[in-house]
Design an enzyme around this catalytic site. Structure first.
Site, PDB file in Angstrom:
ATOM      1  N   HIS A 142      39.586  44.700  45.425  1.00  0.00           N
ATOM      2  CA  HIS A 142      38.800  45.933  44.590  1.00  0.00           C
ATOM      3  C   HIS A 142      37.879  46.933  45.260  1.00  0.00           C
ATOM      4  O   HIS A 142      36.907  46.643  45.809  1.00  0.00           O
ATOM      5  CB  HIS A 142      38.176  45.421  43.193  1.00  0.00           C
ATOM      6  CG  HIS A 142      37.723  46.496  42.513  1.00  0.00           C
ATOM      7  ND1 HIS A 142      37.589  46.076  41.106  1.00  0.00           N
ATOM      8  CD2 HIS A 142      37.508  48.310  42.569  1.00  0.00           C
ATOM      9  CE1 HIS A 142      37.141  47.989  40.456  1.00  0.00           C
ATOM     10  NE2 HIS A 142      37.582  48.506  41.364  1.00  0.00           N
ATOM     11  N   GLU A 153      43.097  46.326  43.258  1.00  0.00           N
ATOM     12  CA  GLU A 153      42.550  47.408  41.563  1.00  0.00           C
ATOM     13  C   GLU A 153      41.551  48.976  42.183  1.00  0.00           C
ATOM     14  O   GLU A 153      40.616  48.047  43.656  1.00  0.00           O
ATOM     15  CB  GLU A 153      41.869  46.401  40.623  1.00  0.00           C
ATOM     16  CG  GLU A 153      41.092  46.056  41.275  1.00  0.00           C
ATOM     17  CD  GLU A 153      40.770  44.687  40.087  1.00  0.00           C
ATOM     18  OE1 GLU A 153      41.391  44.107  39.704  1.00  0.00           O
ATOM     19  OE2 GLU A 153      39.381  44.168  40.312  1.00  0.00           O
ATOM     20  N   HIS A 164      37.695  40.056  34.018  1.00  0.00           N
ATOM     21  CA  HIS A 164      36.300  39.989  33.655  1.00  0.00           C
ATOM     22  C   HIS A 164      35.722  39.440  33.092  1.00  0.00           C
ATOM     23  O   HIS A 164      35.586  38.986  31.737  1.00  0.00           O
ATOM     24  CB  HIS A 164      36.463  42.200  32.918  1.00  0.00           C
ATOM     25  CG  HIS A 164      34.591  42.142  34.441  1.00  0.00           C
ATOM     26  ND1 HIS A 164      33.257  42.157  34.465  1.00  0.00           N
ATOM     27  CD2 HIS A 164      35.238  43.423  34.850  1.00  0.00           C
ATOM     28  CE1 HIS A 164      32.491  43.199  35.179  1.00  0.00           C
ATOM     29  NE2 HIS A 164      34.344  43.844  35.877  1.00  0.00           N
TER      30      HIS A 164
HETATM   31  N1  PXP Z   1      39.095  43.152  36.571  1.00  0.00           N
HETATM   32  C1  PXP Z   1      39.127  43.628  37.225  1.00  0.00           C
HETATM   33  C2  PXP Z   1      39.627  45.721  37.035  1.00  0.00           C
HETATM   34  C3  PXP Z   1      37.636  44.601  38.185  1.00  0.00           C
HETATM   35  O1  PXP Z   1      37.106  45.450  38.656  1.00  0.00           O
HETATM   36  C4  PXP Z   1      37.588  43.038  38.241  1.00  0.00           C
HETATM   37  C5  PXP Z   1      35.686  42.826  38.705  1.00  0.00           C
HETATM   38  O2  PXP Z   1      36.155  43.566  39.746  1.00  0.00           O
HETATM   39  C6  PXP Z   1      38.075  40.996  37.650  1.00  0.00           C
HETATM   40  C7  PXP Z   1      39.214  42.010  36.951  1.00  0.00           C
HETATM   41  C8  PXP Z   1      37.348  40.480  37.958  1.00  0.00           C
HETATM   42  O3  PXP Z   1      36.281  40.601  37.534  1.00  0.00           O
HETATM   43  P1  PXP Z   1      35.169  39.028  37.504  1.00  0.00           P
HETATM   44  O4  PXP Z   1      34.728  38.982  38.380  1.00  0.00           O
HETATM   45  O5  PXP Z   1      33.860  39.359  36.537  1.00  0.00           O
HETATM   46  O6  PXP Z   1      36.197  37.576  37.102  1.00  0.00           O
END
Ligand code: PXP
Length: 238
Positions: A43, A70, A190
Protein backbone atom coordinates in the site's frame (compact mmCIF):
# COMPACT_ATOMS: atom_id res chain seq x y z
CA UNK A 1 -10.60 -21.45 -0.91
CA UNK A 2 -10.00 -18.07 0.72
CA UNK A 3 -6.54 -16.77 -0.13
CA UNK A 4 -4.27 -15.03 2.36
CA UNK A 5 -2.51 -11.97 0.99
CA UNK A 6 0.11 -10.65 3.39
CA UNK A 7 0.42 -6.87 3.56
CA UNK A 8 4.13 -6.12 4.05
CA UNK A 9 3.88 -2.37 4.69
CA UNK A 10 4.86 -2.83 8.35
CA UNK A 11 8.16 -4.44 7.33
CA UNK A 12 8.92 -1.29 5.35
CA UNK A 13 7.92 0.84 8.34
CA UNK A 14 10.55 -0.86 10.50
CA UNK A 15 13.15 -0.55 7.75
CA UNK A 16 12.40 3.14 7.27
CA UNK A 17 12.87 3.83 10.98
CA UNK A 18 16.65 3.44 10.50
CA UNK A 19 17.18 4.53 6.92
CA UNK A 20 19.08 1.39 5.88
CA UNK A 21 17.83 -1.82 4.35
CA UNK A 22 17.03 -3.88 7.47
CA UNK A 23 14.69 -5.69 7.43
CA UNK A 24 14.90 -6.28 3.70
CA UNK A 25 11.46 -5.80 2.19
CA UNK A 26 12.22 -7.76 -0.95
CA UNK A 27 13.37 -10.78 1.08
CA UNK A 28 10.28 -10.48 3.25
CA UNK A 29 8.06 -10.68 0.16
CA UNK A 30 9.99 -13.71 -1.09
CA UNK A 31 9.82 -15.43 2.30
CA UNK A 32 6.13 -14.74 2.92
CA UNK A 33 5.41 -16.64 -0.28
CA UNK A 34 7.79 -19.47 0.64
CA UNK A 35 6.07 -19.68 4.06
CA UNK A 36 2.64 -20.11 2.46
CA UNK A 37 1.16 -16.69 1.67
CA UNK A 38 -1.10 -16.82 -1.38
CA UNK A 39 -0.31 -13.24 -2.26
CA UNK A 40 1.56 -10.08 -1.33
CA UNK A 41 -0.13 -6.74 -0.77
CA UNK A 42 1.56 -3.36 -0.70
CA UNK A 43 0.00 0.00 0.00
CA UNK A 44 2.23 2.83 -1.22
CA UNK A 45 1.01 6.05 0.37
CA UNK A 46 1.63 9.49 -1.13
CA UNK A 47 4.40 10.31 1.40
CA UNK A 48 5.96 6.83 0.91
CA UNK A 49 6.35 6.47 4.67
CA UNK A 50 5.93 2.68 4.48
CA UNK A 51 6.32 1.02 1.09
CA UNK A 52 8.10 3.21 -1.45
CA UNK A 53 7.27 3.35 -5.13
CA UNK A 54 10.75 1.89 -5.79
CA UNK A 55 9.87 -1.13 -3.55
CA UNK A 56 6.79 -1.80 -5.66
CA UNK A 57 8.90 -1.92 -8.83
CA UNK A 58 11.44 -4.27 -7.19
CA UNK A 59 8.84 -6.61 -5.72
CA UNK A 60 6.91 -7.26 -8.94
CA UNK A 61 9.49 -9.59 -10.57
CA UNK A 62 9.79 -11.84 -7.49
CA UNK A 63 6.05 -12.46 -7.16
CA UNK A 64 5.21 -16.13 -7.71
CA UNK A 65 1.72 -15.87 -6.21
CA UNK A 66 -0.53 -12.81 -6.56
CA UNK A 67 0.46 -9.17 -6.31
CA UNK A 68 -2.10 -6.70 -4.97
CA UNK A 69 -1.35 -2.97 -4.94
CA UNK A 70 -3.75 -0.87 -2.92
CA UNK A 71 -4.05 2.86 -2.55
CA UNK A 72 -5.79 6.09 -3.41
CA UNK A 73 -5.97 6.50 -7.19
CA UNK A 74 -3.93 9.67 -7.57
CA UNK A 75 -2.32 10.30 -10.96
CA UNK A 76 1.04 8.99 -9.59
CA UNK A 77 -0.59 5.87 -8.16
CA UNK A 78 -2.43 5.10 -11.40
CA UNK A 79 0.78 5.52 -13.41
CA UNK A 80 2.67 3.22 -11.01
CA UNK A 81 0.03 0.49 -11.18
CA UNK A 82 -0.21 0.67 -14.96
CA UNK A 83 3.56 0.32 -15.27
CA UNK A 84 3.85 -2.57 -12.76
CA UNK A 85 0.71 -4.40 -13.91
CA UNK A 86 -0.04 -6.36 -10.72
CA UNK A 87 -2.70 -9.08 -10.68
CA UNK A 88 -5.01 -6.81 -8.71
CA UNK A 89 -5.39 -3.17 -7.75
CA UNK A 90 -7.49 -2.21 -4.73
CA UNK A 91 -8.75 1.35 -4.75
CA UNK A 92 -9.00 2.96 -1.32
CA UNK A 93 -10.40 6.43 -0.50
CA UNK A 94 -7.50 7.36 1.80
CA UNK A 95 -7.15 10.94 2.87
CA UNK A 96 -3.62 12.20 2.17
CA UNK A 97 -2.69 12.24 5.87
CA UNK A 98 -4.64 9.16 7.06
CA UNK A 99 -2.72 6.94 9.51
CA UNK A 100 -4.46 3.94 7.95
CA UNK A 101 -7.54 3.37 5.79
CA UNK A 102 -10.54 4.27 7.90
CA UNK A 103 -13.56 4.01 5.59
CA UNK A 104 -14.76 2.54 2.33
CA UNK A 105 -15.76 4.50 -0.77
CA UNK A 106 -19.00 6.40 -1.08
CA UNK A 107 -19.46 4.64 -4.42
CA UNK A 108 -22.58 6.64 -5.31
CA UNK A 109 -20.85 9.98 -4.99
CA UNK A 110 -17.66 8.81 -6.72
CA UNK A 111 -19.25 6.47 -9.25
CA UNK A 112 -18.20 8.33 -12.40
CA UNK A 113 -14.64 8.76 -11.08
CA UNK A 114 -14.36 5.08 -10.10
CA UNK A 115 -15.98 3.80 -13.31
CA UNK A 116 -13.37 5.59 -15.41
CA UNK A 117 -10.41 4.33 -13.37
CA UNK A 118 -11.75 0.78 -13.06
CA UNK A 119 -12.24 0.74 -16.85
CA UNK A 120 -8.64 1.87 -17.44
CA UNK A 121 -7.18 -0.82 -15.18
CA UNK A 122 -9.41 -3.57 -16.57
CA UNK A 123 -8.48 -2.55 -20.13
CA UNK A 124 -4.87 -3.19 -19.07
CA UNK A 125 -5.66 -6.65 -17.73
CA UNK A 126 -5.52 -5.68 -14.05
CA UNK A 127 -8.27 -7.04 -11.77
CA UNK A 128 -9.92 -4.29 -9.74
CA UNK A 129 -11.31 -4.21 -6.23
CA UNK A 130 -13.06 -1.32 -4.47
CA UNK A 131 -12.73 -0.91 -0.70
CA UNK A 132 -16.28 -0.51 0.68
CA UNK A 133 -18.34 -0.75 3.83
CA UNK A 134 -21.42 -2.92 4.19
CA UNK A 135 -24.06 -0.48 2.88
CA UNK A 136 -26.20 -2.06 0.15
CA UNK A 137 -26.15 1.19 -1.85
CA UNK A 138 -22.36 1.27 -1.84
CA UNK A 139 -22.20 -2.33 -3.01
CA UNK A 140 -24.77 -1.78 -5.76
CA UNK A 141 -22.94 1.30 -7.01
CA UNK A 142 -19.65 -0.59 -6.85
CA UNK A 143 -21.16 -3.23 -9.14
CA UNK A 144 -22.32 -0.49 -11.54
CA UNK A 145 -18.73 0.84 -11.76
CA UNK A 146 -17.71 -2.40 -13.49
CA UNK A 147 -15.27 -3.50 -10.79
CA UNK A 148 -14.39 -7.19 -10.55
CA UNK A 149 -14.41 -7.30 -6.77
CA UNK A 150 -15.07 -5.37 -3.62
CA UNK A 151 -12.97 -5.47 -0.47
CA UNK A 152 -15.11 -5.26 2.66
CA UNK A 153 -13.67 -2.91 5.30
CA UNK A 154 -13.71 -5.20 8.32
CA UNK A 155 -12.70 -2.80 11.10
CA UNK A 156 -16.32 -2.54 12.41
CA UNK A 157 -16.48 -6.34 12.54
CA UNK A 158 -13.15 -6.57 14.35
CA UNK A 159 -13.99 -3.90 16.90
CA UNK A 160 -17.33 -5.51 17.90
CA UNK A 161 -16.19 -9.13 17.62
CA UNK A 162 -15.23 -9.62 21.25
CA UNK A 163 -18.53 -8.24 22.63
CA UNK A 164 -21.02 -9.84 20.21
CA UNK A 165 -19.54 -11.84 17.34
CA UNK A 166 -22.84 -12.88 15.67
CA UNK A 167 -24.09 -9.28 15.55
CA UNK A 168 -20.67 -8.08 14.41
CA UNK A 169 -20.58 -10.44 11.44
CA UNK A 170 -24.26 -10.16 10.38
CA UNK A 171 -23.94 -6.99 8.23
CA UNK A 172 -20.88 -8.50 6.55
CA UNK A 173 -22.74 -11.69 5.67
CA UNK A 174 -25.59 -9.61 4.16
CA UNK A 175 -23.14 -7.41 2.24
CA UNK A 176 -21.16 -10.38 0.93
CA UNK A 177 -24.33 -12.19 -0.19
CA UNK A 178 -25.53 -9.08 -2.01
CA UNK A 179 -22.14 -8.63 -3.67
CA UNK A 180 -22.12 -12.26 -4.75
CA UNK A 181 -25.63 -11.97 -6.19
CA UNK A 182 -24.40 -9.01 -8.27
CA UNK A 183 -21.56 -11.08 -9.66
CA UNK A 184 -18.79 -9.43 -7.64
CA UNK A 185 -15.82 -11.23 -6.13
CA UNK A 186 -15.28 -10.54 -2.45
CA UNK A 187 -12.13 -9.61 -0.57
CA UNK A 188 -11.95 -8.50 3.05
CA UNK A 189 -9.44 -6.68 5.17
CA UNK A 190 -8.56 -4.44 8.09
CA UNK A 191 -7.93 -5.45 11.68
CA UNK A 192 -8.32 -9.15 10.98
CA UNK A 193 -6.31 -11.28 13.39
CA UNK A 194 -5.90 -14.75 14.86
CA UNK A 195 -8.95 -14.23 17.12
CA UNK A 196 -11.50 -13.01 14.62
CA UNK A 197 -10.46 -14.48 11.27
CA UNK A 198 -11.90 -17.99 11.62
CA UNK A 199 -15.37 -16.76 12.60
CA UNK A 200 -15.46 -14.42 9.59
CA UNK A 201 -14.42 -17.28 7.33
CA UNK A 202 -16.96 -19.69 8.81
CA UNK A 203 -19.74 -17.16 8.23
CA UNK A 204 -18.60 -16.09 4.76
CA UNK A 205 -16.71 -19.08 3.35
CA UNK A 206 -16.89 -17.67 -0.18
CA UNK A 207 -14.54 -14.73 0.50
CA UNK A 208 -11.94 -14.83 -2.28
CA UNK A 209 -9.09 -13.19 -0.38
CA UNK A 210 -8.25 -11.58 2.93
CA UNK A 211 -5.45 -9.06 3.12
CA UNK A 212 -3.78 -8.82 6.52
CA UNK A 213 -0.88 -6.71 7.70
CA UNK A 214 -0.74 -5.15 11.14
CA UNK A 215 -1.76 -8.08 13.35
CA UNK A 216 0.09 -10.67 11.29
CA UNK A 217 3.42 -8.84 11.33
CA UNK A 218 2.94 -8.09 15.06
CA UNK A 219 2.26 -11.78 15.78
CA UNK A 220 5.39 -12.66 13.83
CA UNK A 221 7.52 -10.81 16.43
CA UNK A 222 6.58 -13.49 18.95
CA UNK A 223 5.80 -16.50 16.77
CA UNK A 224 8.10 -16.07 13.79
CA UNK A 225 6.95 -15.25 10.27
CA UNK A 226 6.69 -18.79 8.95
CA UNK A 227 4.72 -20.09 11.92
CA UNK A 228 2.46 -17.02 11.90
CA UNK A 229 1.59 -17.32 8.23
CA UNK A 230 0.77 -21.00 8.74
CA UNK A 231 -1.45 -20.13 11.74
CA UNK A 232 -3.38 -17.56 9.69
CA UNK A 233 -3.75 -20.07 6.85
CA UNK A 234 -5.13 -22.58 9.30
CA UNK A 235 -7.91 -20.15 10.28
CA UNK A 236 -8.96 -20.20 6.64
CA UNK A 237 -9.07 -23.97 6.31
CA UNK A 238 -12.40 -25.66 6.68
N1 PXP B 1 -7.03 -3.53 3.21
C1 PXP B 1 -6.81 -2.20 3.03
C2 PXP B 1 -7.51 -1.53 1.91
C3 PXP B 1 -5.92 -1.51 3.86
O1 PXP B 1 -5.71 -0.21 3.66
C4 PXP B 1 -5.24 -2.21 4.88
C5 PXP B 1 -4.25 -1.48 5.73
O2 PXP B 1 -3.20 -1.00 4.97
C6 PXP B 1 -5.51 -3.58 5.03
C7 PXP B 1 -6.41 -4.21 4.20
C8 PXP B 1 -4.83 -4.40 6.08
O3 PXP B 1 -5.25 -3.98 7.35
P1 PXP B 1 -4.45 -4.47 8.63
O4 PXP B 1 -3.09 -3.88 8.55
O5 PXP B 1 -5.26 -3.94 9.77
O6 PXP B 1 -4.42 -5.98 8.57
Amino acid sequence: MTKLSVNINKIATIRNARGGNVPNVLNAAINCQVFGADGITVHPRPDQRHIRYSDVLEIKPIIKTEFNIEGYPSAEFIALVLSVKPHQVTLVPDAHDAITSNAGWDTGRYRAFLTEIVGEFRKNGIRTSLFVGTSATDIENAALSGTDRIELYTEPYASSFSTDAPSAVAPFVRAAELARSLGLGINAGHDLNLDNLRFLHENIPFIDEVSIGHALISDALYLGLENTIQLYKRQLSR
